[in-house]
Design a protein around this motif. Structure first.
Motif, PDB file in Angstrom:
ATOM      1  N   GLU A 161      30.604  80.099  74.573  1.00 53.72           N
ATOM      2  CA  GLU A 161      29.948  79.387  73.471  1.00 53.72           C
ATOM      3  C   GLU A 161      30.964  78.596  72.644  1.00 53.72           C
ATOM      4  N   ARG A 162      31.666  77.702  73.353  1.00 52.54           N
ATOM      5  CA  ARG A 162      32.712  76.908  72.722  1.00 52.54           C
ATOM      6  C   ARG A 162      32.448  75.421  72.887  1.00 52.54           C
ATOM      7  N   ILE A 163      33.280  74.658  72.222  1.00 54.40           N
ATOM      8  CA  ILE A 163      33.327  73.207  72.413  1.00 54.40           C
ATOM      9  C   ILE A 163      34.542  72.907  73.277  1.00 54.40           C
ATOM     10  N   SER A 164      34.373  72.049  74.269  1.00 54.17           N
ATOM     11  CA  SER A 164      35.495  71.626  75.112  1.00 54.17           C
ATOM     12  C   SER A 164      35.669  70.122  75.024  1.00 54.17           C
ATOM     13  N   ILE A 165      36.897  69.697  74.779  1.00 50.00           N
ATOM     14  CA  ILE A 165      37.239  68.284  74.851  1.00 50.00           C
ATOM     15  C   ILE A 165      38.008  68.062  76.141  1.00 50.00           C
ATOM     16  N   ILE A 166      37.544  67.123  76.954  1.00 50.96           N
ATOM     17  CA  ILE A 166      38.220  66.787  78.201  1.00 50.96           C
ATOM     18  C   ILE A 166      38.805  65.387  78.064  1.00 50.96           C
ATOM     19  N   GLU A 167      40.127  65.307  78.132  1.00 50.27           N
ATOM     20  CA  GLU A 167      40.805  64.011  78.020  1.00 50.27           C
ATOM     21  C   GLU A 167      41.013  63.427  79.413  1.00 50.27           C
ATOM     22  N   VAL A 168      40.542  62.197  79.605  1.00 53.77           N
ATOM     23  CA  VAL A 168      40.627  61.559  80.918  1.00 53.77           C
ATOM     24  C   VAL A 168      41.471  60.293  80.835  1.00 53.77           C
ATOM     25  N   MET A 169      41.889  59.807  82.008  1.00 57.08           N
ATOM     26  CA  MET A 169      42.744  58.626  82.074  1.00 57.08           C
ATOM     27  C   MET A 169      41.917  57.345  81.986  1.00 57.08           C
ATOM     28  N   GLY A 170      42.613  56.207  82.114  1.00 61.48           N
ATOM     29  CA  GLY A 170      41.932  54.920  82.039  1.00 61.48           C
ATOM     30  C   GLY A 170      42.679  53.882  81.234  1.00 61.48           C
ATOM     31  N   ARG A 171      43.832  54.262  80.683  1.00 64.22           N
ATOM     32  CA  ARG A 171      44.596  53.364  79.800  1.00 64.22           C
ATOM     33  C   ARG A 171      43.683  52.874  78.673  1.00 64.22           C
ATOM     34  N   ASN A 172      43.482  51.562  78.559  1.00 66.44           N
ATOM     35  CA  ASN A 172      42.654  51.030  77.480  1.00 66.44           C
ATOM     36  C   ASN A 172      41.207  50.806  77.892  1.00 66.44           C
ATOM     37  N   SER A 173      40.836  51.318  79.051  1.00 65.86           N
ATOM     38  CA  SER A 173      39.463  51.206  79.539  1.00 65.86           C
ATOM     39  C   SER A 173      38.764  52.553  79.436  1.00 65.86           C
ATOM     40  N   GLY A 174      37.518  52.526  79.003  1.00 65.45           N
ATOM     41  CA  GLY A 174      36.761  53.765  78.868  1.00 65.45           C
ATOM     42  C   GLY A 174      35.818  54.045  80.016  1.00 65.45           C
ATOM     43  N   ASP A 175      35.966  53.321  81.125  1.00 68.98           N
ATOM     44  CA  ASP A 175      35.001  53.450  82.221  1.00 68.98           C
ATOM     45  C   ASP A 175      34.977  54.838  82.854  1.00 68.98           C
ATOM     46  N   ILE A 176      36.142  55.452  83.057  1.00 65.19           N
ATOM     47  CA  ILE A 176      36.153  56.791  83.662  1.00 65.19           C
ATOM     48  C   ILE A 176      35.404  57.764  82.760  1.00 65.19           C
ATOM     49  N   ALA A 177      35.658  57.707  81.466  1.00 68.00           N
ATOM     50  CA  ALA A 177      34.973  58.593  80.523  1.00 68.00           C
ATOM     51  C   ALA A 177      33.473  58.310  80.501  1.00 68.00           C
ATOM     52  N   LEU A 178      33.102  57.034  80.506  1.00 60.85           N
ATOM     53  CA  LEU A 178      31.686  56.663  80.435  1.00 60.85           C
ATOM     54  C   LEU A 178      30.918  57.142  81.661  1.00 60.85           C
ATOM     55  N   TYR A 179      31.404  56.790  82.849  1.00 54.59           N
ATOM     56  CA  TYR A 179      30.674  57.115  84.071  1.00 54.59           C
ATOM     57  C   TYR A 179      30.619  58.623  84.309  1.00 54.59           C
ATOM     58  N   SER A 180      31.757  59.298  84.142  1.00 58.07           N
ATOM     59  CA  SER A 180      31.768  60.745  84.382  1.00 58.07           C
ATOM     60  C   SER A 180      31.024  61.479  83.272  1.00 58.07           C
ATOM     61  N   GLY A 181      31.080  60.950  82.054  1.00 63.88           N
ATOM     62  CA  GLY A 181      30.366  61.578  80.948  1.00 63.88           C
ATOM     63  C   GLY A 181      28.863  61.490  81.103  1.00 63.88           C
ATOM     64  N   LEU A 182      28.386  60.341  81.541  1.00 68.47           N
ATOM     65  CA  LEU A 182      26.948  60.181  81.775  1.00 68.47           C
ATOM     66  C   LEU A 182      26.493  61.067  82.931  1.00 68.47           C
ATOM     67  N   ALA A 183      27.267  61.060  84.024  1.00 66.60           N
ATOM     68  CA  ALA A 183      26.903  61.865  85.198  1.00 66.60           C
ATOM     69  C   ALA A 183      27.003  63.360  84.914  1.00 66.60           C
ATOM     70  N   GLY A 184      27.923  63.731  84.016  1.00 62.46           N
ATOM     71  CA  GLY A 184      28.148  65.141  83.732  1.00 62.46           C
ATOM     72  C   GLY A 184      27.391  65.674  82.533  1.00 62.46           C
ATOM     73  N   GLY A 185      26.610  64.816  81.859  1.00 63.17           N
ATOM     74  CA  GLY A 185      25.817  65.275  80.732  1.00 63.17           C
ATOM     75  C   GLY A 185      26.632  65.636  79.510  1.00 63.17           C
ATOM     76  N   ALA A 186      27.737  64.926  79.280  1.00 58.78           N
ATOM     77  CA  ALA A 186      28.573  65.210  78.106  1.00 58.78           C
ATOM     78  C   ALA A 186      27.809  64.910  76.820  1.00 58.78           C
ATOM     79  N   GLU A 187      28.042  65.731  75.805  1.00 54.65           N
ATOM     80  CA  GLU A 187      27.348  65.538  74.530  1.00 54.65           C
ATOM     81  C   GLU A 187      27.910  64.358  73.748  1.00 54.65           C
ATOM     82  N   SER A 188      29.205  64.086  73.903  1.00 53.03           N
ATOM     83  CA  SER A 188      29.834  62.946  73.228  1.00 53.03           C
ATOM     84  C   SER A 188      30.813  62.281  74.186  1.00 53.03           C
ATOM     85  N   ILE A 189      30.824  60.957  74.189  1.00 50.11           N
ATOM     86  CA  ILE A 189      31.756  60.183  75.004  1.00 50.11           C
ATOM     87  C   ILE A 189      32.502  59.248  74.065  1.00 50.11           C
TER      88      ILE A 189
END
Length: 319
Positions: A161-189
């Motif tokens: 019952e915790r909060i997890s922050i997952i830091e992903v790569m991409g330099r100045n692009s947020g595409d990896i976070a966006l696509y994986s976050g949407l597919a993975g059901g992340a609460e915040s991207i």
């Protein structure tokens, strides 16, 4: 076009080997000799060159990384280093060079083109930050790697019952976070392209807690900042326990996805065809599922458009 060379430069990405394989076999099929330049532009400067054949690329389509190795080369960015590279290209009588890499690699290829060496660029980077092409080689695999991590981290996040922050790569692009976050059901991207405040994140966490949700996944693109700092801010503001996972180079490795293998094969073959047709100073890519080519100058100057519709959908689906 008798002698073609291929190199990989900058950060490695899954699918580079598939692209090398396509370049080698398409060259040989069309009657050209093909050479591999090891360790990118550094290898070109120092003449680290091998002739390749059909067997050179046997059983590599499924392998991550690059069999030609890769390196960053500051010397190549100087006038003297560039001239050394040109001299080596002349020694080996290269009619054209195919450069597989990201924006920095394309800038190097553009400079070689200005010196009269025919060059074609193939986009190999997990960041998906080249605006002229819809996708770059390695991006899809990186997204699936992050998605796998999200699935595993969610299990323990739910259990404790915790909060997890997952830091992903991409330099100045947020595409990896966006696509994986949407597919993975992340609460915040959280991405560089969209402004955010810690208060916004905390509000969403508290709203979830108030309706009985006791765990959350936050995806943070590295271009925004450090996950550890955000975790500290959240804890200080609302007292909730936060754990941080930084995936790092894990995202750059692994066997390429089917999408990346096919994309790499199509782009590698098209790069050879472009050279055979007398083209130079071009970057190949994919747009609307069609293979295209774009002048290096335009390809590097184009600004990446962030998919705000997908971002808003992720927000809606995570309420």
């Amino acid at each position: 076009m008798k002698n073609i060379a291929v190199l990989t430069s900058g950060g490695d990405s899954p699918g580079m080997n598939a692209a090398i394989r396509a370049v080698v076999r398409t060259s040989i099929y069309n009657g050209a000799k093909i050479y591999g330049i090891k360790r990118g532009f550094n290898g070109l400067i120092h003449g680290d060159v091998i002739e390749m054949n059909l067997s050179s690329v046997a059983d590599i389509i499924h392998r991550g990384g690059t069999i030609l190795r890769t390196a960053r080369c500051e010397e190549f960015q100087t006038a003297e280093g560039l001239q050394k590279a040109v001299n080596i290209a002349d020694v080996f009588d290269f009619d054209g060079i195919i450069v597989i890499g990201g924006d920095g690699s394309f800038r190097g290829a553009r400079e070689l083109s200005k010196k009269g060496i025919a060059c074609i660029g193939v986009p190999g980077t997990i960041d998906n930050d080249l605006a002229y092409t819809d996708f770059t080689i390695g991006f899809d695999t990186a997204v699936n790697t992050v998605l796998d991590a999200i699935n595993k981290i969610r299990d323990t996040t739910t259990s404790h019952e915790r909060i997890s922050i997952i830091e992903v790569m991409g330099r100045n692009s947020g595409d990896i976070a966006l696509y994986s976050g949407l597919a993975g059901g992340a609460e915040s991207i959280i991405v560089p392209e969209v402004e955010y405040t810690c208060d916004d994140v905390c509000k969403r966490l508290l709203q979830g807690k108030n309706r009985g949700k006791l765990h959350s996944i936050i995806l943070l693109a590295e271009g925004v900042g450090k996950a550890t700092k955000l975790a500290e801010e959240i804890h200080n503001k609302i007292g909730m326990e936060v754990r941080v996972t930084i995936l790092g180079y894990l995202q750059r490795g692994g066997s390429p996805s089917a999408f990346d293998r096919i994309l790499a094969s199509r782009l590698g073959a098209r790069a050879v065809e472009a050279l055979l047709q007398g083209e130079s100073g071009q970057a190949v890519g994919i747009r609307d599922n069609k293979i295209i080519s774009e002048d290096f100058g335009k390809a590097l100057e184009m600004k990446k458009t962030f998919n705000t519709d997908m971002y808003e959908l992720a927000k809606i689906l995570s309420i």
